[in-house]
Design an enzyme around this catalytic site. Sequence first.
Site, PDB file in Angstrom:
ATOM      1  N   LYS A 199       0.991  -1.105  -0.179  1.00 19.48           N
ATOM      2  CA  LYS A 199      -0.053  -0.043   0.076  1.00 19.48           C
ATOM      3  C   LYS A 199       0.825   1.203  -0.119  1.00 19.48           C
ATOM      4  O   LYS A 199       2.053   1.035   0.305  1.00 19.48           O
ATOM      5  CB  LYS A 199      -0.964   0.006   1.261  1.00 19.48           C
ATOM      6  CG  LYS A 199      -0.310   0.138   2.469  1.00 19.48           C
ATOM      7  CD  LYS A 199      -1.224  -0.190   3.733  1.00 19.48           C
ATOM      8  CE  LYS A 199      -0.242  -0.438   5.103  1.00 19.48           C
ATOM      9  NZ  LYS A 199      -1.040  -0.107   5.981  1.00 19.48           N
ATOM     10  N   ARG A 225     -10.103  -0.110  15.194  1.00 18.34           N
ATOM     11  CA  ARG A 225     -10.111   0.843  14.086  1.00 18.34           C
ATOM     12  C   ARG A 225     -11.142   0.335  13.075  1.00 18.34           C
ATOM     13  O   ARG A 225     -12.267   0.934  12.995  1.00 18.34           O
ATOM     14  CB  ARG A 225      -8.851   0.893  13.432  1.00 18.34           C
ATOM     15  CG  ARG A 225      -8.441   1.729  12.253  1.00 18.34           C
ATOM     16  CD  ARG A 225      -6.928   1.561  12.072  1.00 18.34           C
ATOM     17  NE  ARG A 225      -6.421   0.347  11.261  1.00 18.34           N
ATOM     18  CZ  ARG A 225      -5.005   0.000  10.748  1.00 18.34           C
ATOM     19  NH1 ARG A 225      -4.284   1.034  10.853  1.00 18.34           N
ATOM     20  NH2 ARG A 225      -4.929  -1.294  10.471  1.00 18.34           N
ATOM     21  N   HIS A 259      -5.757  -7.292  13.403  1.00 15.82           N
ATOM     22  CA  HIS A 259      -4.575  -6.583  13.098  1.00 15.82           C
ATOM     23  C   HIS A 259      -4.317  -6.332  14.827  1.00 15.82           C
ATOM     24  O   HIS A 259      -5.010  -5.779  15.484  1.00 15.82           O
ATOM     25  CB  HIS A 259      -4.998  -5.292  12.624  1.00 15.82           C
ATOM     26  CG  HIS A 259      -3.493  -4.593  12.053  1.00 15.82           C
ATOM     27  ND1 HIS A 259      -2.496  -5.148  11.468  1.00 15.82           N
ATOM     28  CD2 HIS A 259      -3.245  -3.293  12.202  1.00 15.82           C
ATOM     29  CE1 HIS A 259      -1.738  -3.940  11.151  1.00 15.82           C
ATOM     30  NE2 HIS A 259      -2.047  -2.895  11.913  1.00 15.82           N
ATOM     31  N   ARG A 311       1.420 -10.600   7.287  1.00 17.29           N
ATOM     32  CA  ARG A 311       1.167  -9.391   6.380  1.00 17.29           C
ATOM     33  C   ARG A 311       2.674  -8.648   6.519  1.00 17.29           C
ATOM     34  O   ARG A 311       2.644  -7.949   7.738  1.00 17.29           O
ATOM     35  CB  ARG A 311      -0.274  -8.781   6.628  1.00 17.29           C
ATOM     36  CG  ARG A 311      -1.346  -9.582   6.378  1.00 17.29           C
ATOM     37  CD  ARG A 311      -2.662  -8.569   6.542  1.00 17.29           C
ATOM     38  NE  ARG A 311      -2.697  -7.917   7.905  1.00 17.29           N
ATOM     39  CZ  ARG A 311      -3.218  -8.563   9.054  1.00 17.29           C
ATOM     40  NH1 ARG A 311      -3.670  -9.767   9.105  1.00 17.29           N
ATOM     41  NH2 ARG A 311      -3.243  -7.653   9.948  1.00 17.29           N
ATOM     42  N   TYR A 333      15.536  31.504   4.038  1.00 18.31           N
ATOM     43  CA  TYR A 333      14.509  32.345   4.621  1.00 18.31           C
ATOM     44  C   TYR A 333      14.541  32.705   5.974  1.00 18.31           C
ATOM     45  O   TYR A 333      14.704  31.786   6.762  1.00 18.31           O
ATOM     46  CB  TYR A 333      12.961  31.607   4.195  1.00 18.31           C
ATOM     47  CG  TYR A 333      12.737  31.530   2.748  1.00 18.31           C
ATOM     48  CD1 TYR A 333      12.669  32.557   2.023  1.00 18.31           C
ATOM     49  CD2 TYR A 333      12.580  30.302   2.176  1.00 18.31           C
ATOM     50  CE1 TYR A 333      12.218  32.586   0.685  1.00 18.31           C
ATOM     51  CE2 TYR A 333      12.224  30.277   0.930  1.00 18.31           C
ATOM     52  CZ  TYR A 333      11.922  31.289   0.063  1.00 18.31           C
ATOM     53  OH  TYR A 333      11.699  31.292  -1.353  1.00 18.31           O
ATOM     54  N   CYS A 366      13.878  25.208   2.183  1.00 21.98           N
ATOM     55  CA  CYS A 366      12.975  25.781   1.139  1.00 21.98           C
ATOM     56  C   CYS A 366      12.152  24.755   0.668  1.00 21.98           C
ATOM     57  O   CYS A 366      12.116  23.510   0.857  1.00 21.98           O
ATOM     58  CB  CYS A 366      13.765  26.513   0.111  1.00 21.98           C
ATOM     59  SG  CYS A 366      14.910  27.629   0.832  1.00 21.98           S
ATOM     60  N   MET A 367      11.247  25.087  -0.132  1.00 15.41           N
ATOM     61  CA  MET A 367      10.423  24.096  -1.059  1.00 15.41           C
ATOM     62  C   MET A 367      11.024  23.220  -1.719  1.00 15.41           C
ATOM     63  O   MET A 367      10.708  21.856  -1.888  1.00 15.41           O
ATOM     64  CB  MET A 367       9.223  24.649  -1.833  1.00 15.41           C
ATOM     65  CG  MET A 367       8.155  23.975  -2.410  1.00 15.41           C
ATOM     66  SD  MET A 367       7.057  24.739  -3.311  1.00 15.41           S
ATOM     67  CE  MET A 367       6.273  25.738  -2.296  1.00 15.41           C
ATOM     68  N   ASP A 368      12.154  23.566  -2.487  1.00  7.47           N
ATOM     69  CA  ASP A 368      12.702  22.766  -3.644  1.00  7.47           C
ATOM     70  C   ASP A 368      14.336  22.752  -3.248  1.00  7.47           C
ATOM     71  O   ASP A 368      15.086  22.065  -3.968  1.00  7.47           O
ATOM     72  CB  ASP A 368      12.670  23.381  -4.953  1.00  7.47           C
ATOM     73  CG  ASP A 368      11.351  23.692  -5.069  1.00  7.47           C
ATOM     74  OD1 ASP A 368      10.534  23.017  -5.163  1.00  7.47           O
ATOM     75  OD2 ASP A 368      11.032  25.048  -5.589  1.00  7.47           O
TER      76      ASP A 368
HETATM   77  C1  LIG Z   1      -4.268  -4.366   8.077  1.00  2.00           C
HETATM   78  C2  LIG Z   1      -2.563  -4.188   7.916  1.00  2.00           C
HETATM   79  N1  LIG Z   1      -1.833  -5.533   8.053  1.00  2.00           N
HETATM   80  C3  LIG Z   1      -0.718  -5.361   7.882  1.00  2.00           C
HETATM   81  C4  LIG Z   1       0.083  -4.108   7.832  1.00  2.00           C
HETATM   82  C5  LIG Z   1       1.896  -4.004   7.807  1.00  2.00           C
HETATM   83  O1  LIG Z   1       2.103  -3.469   8.753  1.00  2.00           O
HETATM   84  P1  LIG Z   1       3.645  -3.400   9.013  1.00  2.00           P
HETATM   85  O2  LIG Z   1       4.089  -2.360   8.133  1.00  2.00           O
HETATM   86  O3  LIG Z   1       4.017  -2.519  10.478  1.00  2.00           O
HETATM   87  O4  LIG Z   1       4.400  -4.693   8.706  1.00  2.00           O
HETATM   88  C6  LIG Z   1      -0.614  -2.898   7.832  1.00  2.00           C
HETATM   89  C7  LIG Z   1      -0.053  -1.718   7.884  1.00  2.00           C
HETATM   90  O5  LIG Z   1      -0.141  -0.821   8.563  1.00  2.00           O
HETATM   91  C8  LIG Z   1      -2.103  -2.930   8.008  1.00  2.00           C
HETATM   92  O6  LIG Z   1      -2.728  -2.040   8.167  1.00  2.00           O
END
Ligand SMILES: Cc1ncc(COP(=O)(O)O)c(C=O)c1O
Length: 381
Positions: free
Chosen positions: A40, A138, A167, A232, A276, A321-323
């Site tokens: 993600k 959550r 989770h 995960r 700045y 700065c920005m860049d």
């Molecule tokens: C539902 C879920 N599973 C797994 C992960 C992976 O977590 P991590 O990056 O701590 O391994 C995340 C990330 O936040 C998550 O939201």
Amino acid sequence: MSEWAGSRESCWAEVDLDAIKGNVAAAARVSGTSVMAVVKADAYGHGAVPVARAALEGGATWLGVARAGEALELRAAGLGAPVLLLGYTPPDAVGELLAADVSLTVWSPAHLDAVAAASRATARGAGVHVKIDTGMNRVGVDPDAAPELVRRVLAAESVELQGIFTHFACADEADPASGVTAVQQARFAGVLAALEPSFARLDAAGVARPLIHASNSAATLAVPSAAHDLVRFGIAMYGLSPGAAVPLPASIRPALAWKTVIARIAEVPAGEGISYGHTYHPSARQRIGTLPVGYADGWRRTSGQQVLVGGRRVPVVGRVCMDQCMIDLDSVPQARVGDEVVLIGAQGGEQLTADDVAARWGTIGYEVVCGIAARVPRYPV
Ligand SMILES: Cc1ncc(COP(=O)(O)O)c(C=O)c1O
């Protein structure tokens, strides 16, 4: 030779895809189970498509995303591996996601009904994972209501129960086998025990049981009993630690380096102000280097930062700065315009990690790498 030789961009990130592959393999070894590569947020800023490919080559069997667009980007790139949208799915995106064979997370009867209806409308089977809220508070279904929701999923036509997951909120804390993680594991175990008769009916019908999964990186590394059928794996796949209390195995390597070049060097007399607001004044004549990286690249407007030049840590001076930003080059007299500068990564014998940067910013490594702006090109190395 031109003083611009060697610089491809103003600033850029180099992503070591072999490190990603090796880190996935390490997760499989440590957990003894299958790995979902969590890609993600553009693979935590590393570039979703190349990272996903590398993770699959490294042995991952699933990909995890957080947004509909992220799942569709993987499909558009030709990746056919199982993809789970880990969180909220906007209702209007369900049909397109099912058409792309993306698995969805459900935690309420309303979700299930919407997914089942979209599945009928598009004549596409829907793969779902039921999320149990065991204490993160959550998303997810309450453990008490979970068995009924799972039974409804099992009864829904054209919906396949592919997974059941939860989770952890505190697996990155010291002694995660006790305290909150243990409570969450016990609640999850209670749900699974209540579902055992349903699972036994699946066995009898020759239907695969759903994948059970709970561990993020921290739990993968520190809570072996939570491994179940799939872990995960997110932050540690990028070679970053999930928290100070969870050391990374020696085989896990950081995948990302963030680099820039020296764009200009000036001798600035004492008493002048830099950048700045003139918040910094050299007390004696000083060699000031200018770097083409700024807060629009994700390099925060925070004082006290450092970068590597000539294998040494040197301070950023004056406001970012920005860049662009400025650095004090007095300790590296050999530095020249065009020299490579490291914001995150190694140079000579020195190293600056995303966690070092995070400590200066008062945040976590996750936010540093996710915050590298889209305009910073990512190069696989
Ligand atoms: C539902 C879920 N599973 C797994 C992960 C992976 O977590 P991590 O990056 O701590 O391994 C995340 C990330 O936040 C998550 O939201």
